[in-house]
Design a protein around this motif. Structure first.
Motif, PDB file in Angstrom:
ATOM      1  N   ALA A 235     -10.432  -6.204  -9.186  1.00  0.00           N
ATOM      2  CA  ALA A 235      -9.002  -6.463  -9.356  1.00  0.00           C
ATOM      3  C   ALA A 235      -8.213  -5.159  -9.485  1.00  0.00           C
ATOM      4  O   ALA A 235      -7.132  -5.012  -8.906  1.00  0.00           O
ATOM      5  CB  ALA A 235      -8.767  -7.343 -10.577  1.00  0.00           C
ATOM      6  N   LEU A 236      -8.753  -4.200 -10.234  1.00  0.00           N
ATOM      7  CA  LEU A 236      -8.075  -2.917 -10.384  1.00  0.00           C
ATOM      8  C   LEU A 236      -8.044  -2.153  -9.069  1.00  0.00           C
ATOM      9  O   LEU A 236      -7.040  -1.523  -8.723  1.00  0.00           O
ATOM     10  CB  LEU A 236      -8.767  -2.082 -11.457  1.00  0.00           C
ATOM     11  CG  LEU A 236      -8.586  -2.570 -12.897  1.00  0.00           C
ATOM     12  CD1 LEU A 236      -9.465  -1.759 -13.837  1.00  0.00           C
ATOM     13  CD2 LEU A 236      -7.136  -2.476 -13.328  1.00  0.00           C
ATOM     14  N   LEU A 237      -9.147  -2.214  -8.315  1.00  0.00           N
ATOM     15  CA  LEU A 237      -9.178  -1.555  -7.014  1.00  0.00           C
ATOM     16  C   LEU A 237      -8.178  -2.185  -6.061  1.00  0.00           C
ATOM     17  O   LEU A 237      -7.439  -1.485  -5.350  1.00  0.00           O
ATOM     18  CB  LEU A 237     -10.591  -1.639  -6.430  1.00  0.00           C
ATOM     19  CG  LEU A 237     -10.765  -1.055  -5.020  1.00  0.00           C
ATOM     20  CD1 LEU A 237     -10.403   0.424  -5.006  1.00  0.00           C
ATOM     21  CD2 LEU A 237     -12.190  -1.271  -4.521  1.00  0.00           C
ATOM     22  N   GLU A 238      -8.125  -3.527  -6.046  1.00  0.00           N
ATOM     23  CA  GLU A 238      -7.182  -4.217  -5.172  1.00  0.00           C
ATOM     24  C   GLU A 238      -5.742  -3.883  -5.548  1.00  0.00           C
ATOM     25  O   GLU A 238      -4.903  -3.644  -4.678  1.00  0.00           O
ATOM     26  CB  GLU A 238      -7.407  -5.726  -5.264  1.00  0.00           C
ATOM     27  CG  GLU A 238      -6.473  -6.534  -4.366  1.00  0.00           C
ATOM     28  CD  GLU A 238      -6.707  -8.028  -4.488  1.00  0.00           C
ATOM     29  OE1 GLU A 238      -5.934  -8.798  -3.880  1.00  0.00           O
ATOM     30  OE2 GLU A 238      -7.647  -8.437  -5.200  1.00  0.00           O
ATOM     31  N   ARG A 239      -5.463  -3.841  -6.839  1.00  0.00           N
ATOM     32  CA  ARG A 239      -4.101  -3.513  -7.284  1.00  0.00           C
ATOM     33  C   ARG A 239      -3.746  -2.069  -6.920  1.00  0.00           C
ATOM     34  O   ARG A 239      -2.628  -1.785  -6.517  1.00  0.00           O
ATOM     35  CB  ARG A 239      -3.972  -3.738  -8.791  1.00  0.00           C
ATOM     36  CG  ARG A 239      -2.570  -3.505  -9.330  1.00  0.00           C
ATOM     37  CD  ARG A 239      -2.414  -4.129 -10.689  1.00  0.00           C
ATOM     38  NE  ARG A 239      -2.490  -5.574 -10.600  1.00  0.00           N
ATOM     39  CZ  ARG A 239      -1.462  -6.359 -10.278  1.00  0.00           C
ATOM     40  NH1 ARG A 239      -0.281  -5.828 -10.017  1.00  0.00           N
ATOM     41  NH2 ARG A 239      -1.609  -7.656 -10.230  1.00  0.00           N
TER      42      ARG A 239
END
Length: 462
Positions: A235-239
């Motif tokens: 999720a952090l990578l996608e954001r």
């Protein structure tokens, strides 16, 4: 009182120590409040002190599921409050970091339990005798240390490095916390009821069915915690990628605006220069005694701004003219061999962002060079066999580090710099091209290849 002290030392302090170790990993990038070390030490002392009445509560109600859940929720809340006292970030960020720390701690503990239960079944520890407690602690701390190191290198470091630069998705945080609450409930249930099924000592079973159920519960809890960590990392990578794409799109729009401003400015300069040239010629007709060298110098000065470069592409006409004026003013030689007639398949904003970033990176490099003969930039655009080649070369100083085929920014703040090369790659990929960068003999080379440009034009027309 003896039972309370035993629970305090072997359960409360041990759990808090492991949790704080993982908290140190996840909180390291957050913004610290003033007097951080005082807050950290005083808060830790306070949490350790408050853990004693929690140990007393554990002694009273720790034999039932709801009681044990309450105890661990209280400890989690105390650590969260301590973190909020130490860091400037919002309560949501603090909860997220503490949740990740708890997930990592519980994953580590469950992996040890899986190992230990298997060892008990295989009778690895039967010969320890009186040294059992000492050897158990030695094995426990060794195993936990190895798992902590592996988790940090494989998962935790990736999450911790991205927390400070991302706005957290509260729905993700809610999902992770629900998962962890379920895990706490299941762990409490297993620890209480399986302890009643043990023989001789904890985690040893005389029934294969009990052993399998215990290991299944351990594995399920470990998987839940591991999934929570992976979800957070993804999720952090996608954001982060979404933020980069948003920034790149914004830079393209700004490129379009800058192109329009530059075009208007150059058009105005050309009109003014045309008027100045007319007035100079008129004056010179009446002034027959003006030295020839003064006339030549005056005309040369005007000629610098008499820009009417034709590349076959309206955008590149403006772009090359604009950059030529800048290079002339800063003692940089700009050599352009540009066939812009083949670039009609690209949108104006993409063109300005692409060539703007190429030239900005080159200019930034040559501006650091003292030798005049090396302050040179070569830019070429040429078509051959229905393929389009874009090439940029320039000298550079210092060292260039490459990652994923792109040179990394030399500026300290990587959060807000380094998007230029990413912009170039994104635009090249948008039109199905290939980008390569490399260095040879202190010269930085950037090459772009677009294959079958006729099909690109057809696709864009559609």
């Amino acid at each position: 009182m003896g039972a309370v002290l035993q629970n305090y030392s072997s359960i409360m302090l041990e759990f808090l120590t492991e949790l704080y170790i993982f908290c140190a990993f996840f909180f390291v990038k957050l913004e610290r409040k003033p007097k951080f070390w005082f807050r950290l030490i005083a808060g830790f002392v306070g949490v350790v002190a408050l853990a004693f009445p929690v140990a007393w509560l554990y002694t009273l109600v720790g034999h039932v599921v709801w009681g044990r859940v309450i105890v661990y929720v209280i400890l989690f809340a105390l650590v969260t409050l301590h973190a909020k006292i130490c860091f400037e970030d919002s309560i949501w960020v603090v909860l997220f970091c503490n949740s990740m720390a708890y997930a990592a701690q519980n994953l580590t503990y469950k992996l040890f339990l899986m190992f230990w239960c298997y060892g008990e079944k295989a009778r690895w520890f039967d010969l320890w005798g009186r040294n059992f407690n000492v050897l158990y602690r030695l094995v426990y701390y060794s195993f936990i240390s190895v798992v902590i190191l592996v988790l940090y290198l494989t998962v935790i470091r990736k999450i911790a490095n991205k927390i400070h630069s991302s706005k957290l998705d509260r729905s993700l945080l809610a999902l992770i916390m629900v998962t962890l609450v379920i895990t706490i409930f299941l762990c409490s249930f297993e620890d209480i009821y399986f302890s009643r099924l043990c023989v001789e000592r904890e985690n040893r079973f005389d029934s294969l069915e009990f052993y399998v159920l215990r290991q299944t519960g351990n594995a399920f809890s470990a998987i839940c915690c591991f999934i929570s960590l992976i979800l957070a990392s993804k999720a952090l990578l996608e954001r982060e990628l979404m933020q980069e794409v948003a920034y790149l799109k914004y830079s393209i729009k700004q490129g379009q605006k800058q192109y329009e401003i530059s075009k208007d400015t150059i058009d105005m300069i050309n009109v003014k220069i045309h008027d100045i040239k007319y007035k100079i010629n008129t004056v010179l007709k009446d002034q027959k005694d003006v030295p020839a060298e003064i006339i030549d110098d005056l005309r040369k000065s005007v000629r610098i701004y008499d820009s009417n470069i034709e590349t076959g592409n309206e955008f590149l006409n403006v772009f090359v003219t604009d950059k030529s004026l800048y290079c002339e003013q800063n003692g940089i030689t700009l050599s352009c061999m540009v066939d812009g007639s083949k670039l009609d398949f690209m949108e104006a904003g993409d063109l300005y962002c692409l060539f703007g970033n190429i030239m900005d990176n080159a200019l930034e490099s040559v501006m650091k060079i003292q030798e005049r003969e090396k302050r040179v930039i070569n830019l070429s655009v040429k078509a051959k066999n229905n393929m389009l080649f874009i090439q940029s070369d320039n000298y550079y100083t210092g060292d260039i580090e490459f990652k994923d085929g792109l040179p990394q920014t030399t500026k300290g703040d990587t959060q807000w710099h380094g998007f230029g090369m990413q912009s170039i790659r994104m635009i090249v990929q948008k039109y199905g091209g290939e980008l390569s960068t490399y260095v040879v003999d202190d010269i930085f080379h950037l090459s772009i290849l677009f294959g079958d440009i006729s099909s690109i034009n057809v696709q864009n027309m559609k």
